[in-house]
Design an enzyme around this catalytic site. Structure first.
Site, PDB file in Angstrom:
ATOM      1  N   TYR A  58      -1.599  -1.488  11.123  1.00  0.00           N
ATOM      2  CA  TYR A  58      -2.321  -2.153   9.856  1.00  0.00           C
ATOM      3  C   TYR A  58      -0.992  -1.624   8.709  1.00  0.00           C
ATOM      4  O   TYR A  58      -0.065  -2.813   8.299  1.00  0.00           O
ATOM      5  CB  TYR A  58      -3.431  -1.810   9.154  1.00  0.00           C
ATOM      6  N   LYS A  62       2.264  -3.944   6.314  1.00  0.00           N
ATOM      7  CA  LYS A  62       2.511  -3.409   5.625  1.00  0.00           C
ATOM      8  C   LYS A  62       3.677  -3.560   5.453  1.00  0.00           C
ATOM      9  O   LYS A  62       5.208  -4.203   3.961  1.00  0.00           O
ATOM     10  CB  LYS A  62       1.711  -2.851   4.281  1.00  0.00           C
ATOM     11  N   SER A  98       0.585  -1.263   0.243  1.00  0.00           N
ATOM     12  CA  SER A  98       0.158   0.163   0.233  1.00  0.00           C
ATOM     13  C   SER A  98       0.764   1.335  -0.222  1.00  0.00           C
ATOM     14  O   SER A  98       2.152   0.922   0.399  1.00  0.00           O
ATOM     15  CB  SER A  98      -0.758   0.183   1.060  1.00  0.00           C
TER      16      SER A  98
HETATM   17  N1  LIG Z   1      -8.849  -1.406  -0.365  1.00  0.00           N
HETATM   18  C1  LIG Z   1      -7.958  -0.946  -0.419  1.00  0.00           C
HETATM   19  O1  LIG Z   1      -8.202   0.715   0.193  1.00  0.00           O
HETATM   20  C2  LIG Z   1      -6.386  -1.558  -0.227  1.00  0.00           C
HETATM   21  C3  LIG Z   1      -5.233  -0.739  -0.466  1.00  0.00           C
HETATM   22  C4  LIG Z   1      -4.033  -1.145  -0.465  1.00  0.00           C
HETATM   23  C5  LIG Z   1      -3.407  -2.885  -0.043  1.00  0.00           C
HETATM   24  N2  LIG Z   1      -4.555  -3.050   0.189  1.00  0.00           N
HETATM   25  C6  LIG Z   1      -4.581  -4.929   0.503  1.00  0.00           C
HETATM   26  O2  LIG Z   1      -4.891  -5.324  -0.700  1.00  0.00           O
HETATM   27  C7  LIG Z   1      -5.825  -6.632  -0.213  1.00  0.00           C
HETATM   28  C8  LIG Z   1      -6.729  -6.489  -0.272  1.00  0.00           C
HETATM   29  O3  LIG Z   1      -7.589  -5.281  -0.276  1.00  0.00           O
HETATM   30  P1  LIG Z   1      -9.174  -5.461  -0.404  1.00  0.00           P
HETATM   31  O4  LIG Z   1      -9.467  -3.976   0.117  1.00  0.00           O
HETATM   32  O5  LIG Z   1      -9.586  -7.064  -1.461  1.00  0.00           O
HETATM   33  O6  LIG Z   1     -10.336  -6.241   1.187  1.00  0.00           O
HETATM   34  P2  LIG Z   1     -10.475  -7.416   1.512  1.00  0.00           P
HETATM   35  O7  LIG Z   1     -10.967  -7.264   2.467  1.00  0.00           O
HETATM   36  O8  LIG Z   1     -12.369  -7.471   0.903  1.00  0.00           O
HETATM   37  O9  LIG Z   1     -10.437  -8.760   0.883  1.00  0.00           O
HETATM   38  C9  LIG Z   1      -9.601  -9.806   1.948  1.00  0.00           C
HETATM   39  C10 LIG Z   1      -9.940 -10.835   1.627  1.00  0.00           C
HETATM   40  O10 LIG Z   1      -8.803 -11.619   2.444  1.00  0.00           O
HETATM   41  C11 LIG Z   1      -9.715 -12.641   3.681  1.00  0.00           C
HETATM   42  N3  LIG Z   1      -9.175 -13.073   4.421  1.00  0.00           N
HETATM   43  C12 LIG Z   1      -8.425 -11.988   5.382  1.00  0.00           C
HETATM   44  N4  LIG Z   1      -7.577 -12.242   6.398  1.00  0.00           N
HETATM   45  C13 LIG Z   1      -7.479 -13.782   6.122  1.00  0.00           C
HETATM   46  C14 LIG Z   1      -6.924 -14.860   6.866  1.00  0.00           C
HETATM   47  N5  LIG Z   1      -6.183 -15.362   7.522  1.00  0.00           N
HETATM   48  N6  LIG Z   1      -6.717 -16.509   5.460  1.00  0.00           N
HETATM   49  C15 LIG Z   1      -7.907 -16.598   4.275  1.00  0.00           C
HETATM   50  N7  LIG Z   1      -8.884 -15.385   4.484  1.00  0.00           N
HETATM   51  C16 LIG Z   1      -8.725 -14.055   4.726  1.00  0.00           C
HETATM   52  C17 LIG Z   1     -11.029 -11.812   3.877  1.00  0.00           C
HETATM   53  O11 LIG Z   1     -12.284 -12.688   4.191  1.00  0.00           O
HETATM   54  C18 LIG Z   1     -11.790 -11.032   2.684  1.00  0.00           C
HETATM   55  O12 LIG Z   1     -12.316 -11.710   1.550  1.00  0.00           O
HETATM   56  C19 LIG Z   1      -4.863  -6.627   1.532  1.00  0.00           C
HETATM   57  O13 LIG Z   1      -3.694  -6.949   1.678  1.00  0.00           O
HETATM   58  C20 LIG Z   1      -5.400  -4.981   1.798  1.00  0.00           C
HETATM   59  O14 LIG Z   1      -4.526  -4.541   2.816  1.00  0.00           O
HETATM   60  C21 LIG Z   1      -5.714  -2.537   0.156  1.00  0.00           C
END
Ligand SMILES: NC(=O)c1ccc[n+]([C@@H]2O[C@H](COP(=O)([O-])OP(=O)(O)OC[C@H]3O[C@@H](n4cnc5c(N)ncnc54)[C@H](O)[C@@H]3O)[C@@H](O)[C@H]2O)c1
Length: 340
Positions: A152, A156, A127
């Site tokens: 959080y 990362k 991120s």
């Molecule tokens: N959405 C944003 O703004 C953003 C920005 C930068 C980075 N990210 C990163 O991108 C990735 C995806 O983000 P997102 O927005 O799709 O989030 P999200 O919460 O929609 O998706 C994450 C998925 O991982 C699953 N999950 C969580 N812990 C788990 C575990 N221990 N075992 C199996 N499944 C697990 C959740 O059920 C969920 O379906 C994450 O790593 C997040 O930190 C997101």
């Protein structure tokens, strides 16, 4: 033969859009997700778009034995895209241990198992939060990583260091770290999109929920920042554009297009958009008013950040194409479908 890819967190927001693009590119996808922040119905949406239902295993990536069995069951997994993580910044401040375990042990488990199952590479979801408030904008990948403002954000940074150290130690895999800016929007079909749990932490779901009447009013946190209209500035990137970058990154690792074992890319548009501009774009694009009020600054918010995406543009051959104006309309169409 189709190459097999493991997508952790594949029923989540960015994961589900990426699964669609991977399938469109001819990959065979195995999803693992513990459904802690998503729903199994997402698989229907993916199938409706691509005509293919990906393999799904409900599994927690903290369960190393479960992952071991998964790799044995689905022999020949060549690459991993690791989305699974907890991502609510505010929650991480109150539940740090949950965040450190869920975001770090899951990565360690995957990295540990990759050599035994000859997995060639892992794409990691990082991120722009690692840059904190950058000194120079737009921010490049060379900008210093700043002390994290939340557990959080720290996970990362630690994840990136773990991957770097593993590669440096000579472990037999490659990695591409993708630093996302602010993903927004939904698939144009409105079959999949963002499914916030409870009160949305991100701006766009809050905007769409307010516009449809689920929430009374949107709070804009601060109008006294050093920005043209006083509200915070972010680099909002369309989620389908973002998903496509993962396919390119996976191709690059599996086809050995680079001899580097570790690469880092910013994924953003290069355009900074303020909170007030985004609300304006939403109202213009949808014709729907969003009631909002200006409130005080929110603790931990960065004033302004946007990407210099040139490295990804040149090296990956990837560019974000969709505009914020069009993207907020996809988010609105998704909200209307959810609220039916
Ligand atoms: N959405 C944003 O703004 C953003 C920005 C930068 C980075 N990210 C990163 O991108 C990735 C995806 O983000 P997102 O927005 O799709 O989030 P999200 O919460 O929609 O998706 C994450 C998925 O991982 C699953 N999950 C969580 N812990 C788990 C575990 N221990 N075992 C199996 N499944 C697990 C959740 O059920 C969920 O379906 C994450 O790593 C997040 O930190 C997101």
């Amino acid at each position: 033969m189709k190459k097999k890819i493991l997508v952790t967190g594949g029923t989540g927001y960015i994961g589900s859009h990426t699964v669609v693009e991977l399938q469109a590119a001819g990959y065979e996808v195995v999803i693992v997700d513990n459904l802690s922040n998503s729903n199994e119905n997402v698989l229907d949406g993916i199938e409706n778009i691509s005509g293919i239902r990906p393999v799904f295993e409900k599994l927690d990536c903290n369960d190393k034995e479960g992952l071991y069995t998964l790799f044995q069951t689905y022999q020949g997994i060549q690459g991993i895209i690791h989305f699974a993580a907890s991502k609510a910044v505010g929650e991480s401040v109150h539940k740090p241990l949950l965040y450190y375990r869920n975001n770090i042990v899951t990565l360690l488990n995957l990295l540990d198992l990759m050599p035994e199952f000859q997995v060639k590479g892992i794409v990691f979801s990082s991120s722009c939060t690692v840059y904190g408030q950058p000194d120079i904008l737009p921010v490049t990948e060379d900008a210093p990583v700043k002390p994290a403002l939340s557990p959080y954000g720290n996970t990362k940074q630690i994840n990136e260091e773990i991957i770097r150290d593993a590669i440096y130690a000579g472990l037999p895999f490659k990695s591409i770290i993708l630093r996302y800016f602010n993903p927004i929007g939904a698939h144009p079909s409105a079959e999949i999109g963002e499914l916030p749990n409870g009160v949305p932490q991100n701006l766009v779901p809050f905007v769409t929920q307010t516009a449809i009447g689920i929430r009374k009013e949107l709070s804009v946190f601060g109008d006294d920042y050093d920005t043209p209209d006083g509200s915070c500035i972010r680099d909002y990137i369309n989620v389908v554009d973002l998903a496509k970058a993962h396919v390119i990154a996976m191709d690059r690792m599996l086809e050995d297009k680079s001899d580097k074992k570790l690469e880092v890319f910013n994924l953003g548009t290069g355009r900074g958009v303020s909170v007030l501009e985004l609300i304006n774009a939403f109202e213009k694009g949808t014709g729907v008013k969003v009631p909002y009020k200006i409130v005080g600054r929110r603790e931990g918010d960065i004033e302004k950040v946007w990407a210099n995406p040139e490295h990804a543009n040149k090296v990956l051959g990837w560019t974000a194409h969709e505009t914020v104006e069009d993207t907020v309309v996809t988010a609105w169409n998704w909200q209307k479908k959810l609220s039916k």
